[in-house]
Design an enzyme around this catalytic site. Structure first.
Site, short mmCIF file in Angstrom:
data_model
loop_
_atom_site.label_atom_id
_atom_site.label_comp_id
_atom_site.label_asym_id
_atom_site.label_seq_id
_atom_site.Cartn_x
_atom_site.Cartn_y
_atom_site.Cartn_z
N ASP A 151 6.80 -5.63 14.60
CA ASP A 151 6.18 -6.63 13.71
C ASP A 151 7.15 -7.78 13.45
OD1 ASP A 151 4.08 -7.69 12.26
OD2 ASP A 151 4.75 -6.78 10.37
N GLY A 155 0.79 -1.21 0.00
CA GLY A 155 0.00 0.00 0.00
C GLY A 155 0.83 1.27 0.00
#
Length: 330
Positions: free
Chosen positions: A144, A34
């Site tokens: 993450d 994205g």
């Protein structure tokens, strides 16, 4: 009617960046997300391949550009063998920001772990800890960490990737209100079936949930941004350790290390990654670990396993001596 494949090809061609004025020449697309697209490019000045990350399209407001620049700056300050280095950053003629980084070859940790023996998996885990500890020392929390974000190179090098949602501990350094989209890895060609990221952007009273389910600490799951620190990454490392031990018989001390790293409350976890890595090193060296209180018999068994060869030599000597004395006494 245009087929889906033809439509995707037209989209890719239309989105190709104009690299005029840069030394880079695009060879192929190796990742898309994205926030930007990652290309395999040729650096004509230095005659080497690089991974080139470019903001996908010119944007209004510049929020994606700001996140891209922030990610590049985070990587630039983390000069460590276990973290991919940034070589260059700039702006294209159409206003899009790009940065160039090392082109990494290898396989993801989740793929390598399927065939690697457990001791090798644990050594790879130690190298992950080294890179994350280095980032923490420079005020950066990954947020993450997961097997898909770790690459293992052909010569055993281990690299922690995808710092797009990293949190810096400096005041005011993070924009928590808008979760960035999953970023492509500059490592391997896009596979037909890539594991889903499952990132969530659910706003809560405390902040926004960023990360991957199964590898997020409880405080991260709850969106408690103010409580996220080094111990949040320690929890994710414990989850990675659990993944690496799947399918094998896990000794109690090793399971205790994993459980302490993944304690529900941050205060009950290892205080930092160095402490986690040190406990694992003690286990691999055949020493008692801080996360597990062993019994007397377990301690004896551990001592025997660690010193098996000299113990067997002494026993062989004693047996031979006893047999010799028996023979002489006949």
């Amino acid at each position: 009617m245009i087929s889906d494949a033809a439509l995707r090809h037209l989209q890719e061609v239309a989105d190709l960046p104009d690299l005029a004025g840069t030394p880079y020449e695009i060879r192929e697309t190796i990742g898309r997300g994205g926030m930007g697209t990652v290309y395999l490019a040729w650096d004509q000045d230095l005659e080497r391949e690089v991974a080139l990350k470019v903001v996908s399209l010119p944007e209004e407001g510049g929020s994606v550009t700001e996140r891209m620049l922030r990610e590049a700056r985070i990587l630039a300050r983390l000069e460590h063998p276990g973290i991919v280095p940034v070589h260059d950053v700039g702006t294209l003629p159409d206003g899009r920001v790009f940065y160039a980084m090392k082109r990494v070859r290898g396989s993801r940790l989740d793929e390598v772990a399927r065939t690697a023996p457990v001791p090798e998996r644990l050594r790879m885990f130690q190298r992950i800890c080294e890179a994350v500890a280095f980032a923490h020392a420079h005020g950066v929390i990954h947020r993450d960490l997961k097997p898909e974000n770790v690459m293992v190179g052909p010569f055993g090098e281990v690299l922690v990737m995808d710092w797009g949602v990293a949190k810096t501990l400096a005041a005011g350094a993070d924009a928590e209100s808008t979760p960035p989209a999953r970023e492509p890895s500059p490592l391997t060609p896009l596979p037909a079936s890539r594991p889903s990221f499952r990132e969530r952007g659910t706003s809560t009273e405390a902040g926004t949930v960023l990360g991957t389910p199964g590898y997020m600490a409880p405080e991260q799951e709850r969106g408690e941004v103010g409580r996220i620190d080094e111990r949040t990454d320690v929890w994710a490392l414990g989850a990675i350790l659990g993944f690496l031990l799947e399918g094998s018989e896990v000794p109690r001390p090793l399971e205790a290390i994993r459980r302490r790293a993944m304690a529900a409350e941050p205060e009950a976890r290892y205080p930092d990654v160095e402490a986690l890595a040190a406990d694992l090193s003690r286990y691999l060296a055949g020493l008692p670990v801080g996360a597990y209180r062993e019994s007397f018999l377990e301690g004896v068994g551990r001592f025997v396993r660690k010193h098996r060869t000299p113990i067997l030599l002494v026993l062989a000597y004693l047996v031979m001596r006893a047999l010799l004395l028996l023979w002489l006494g006949r």
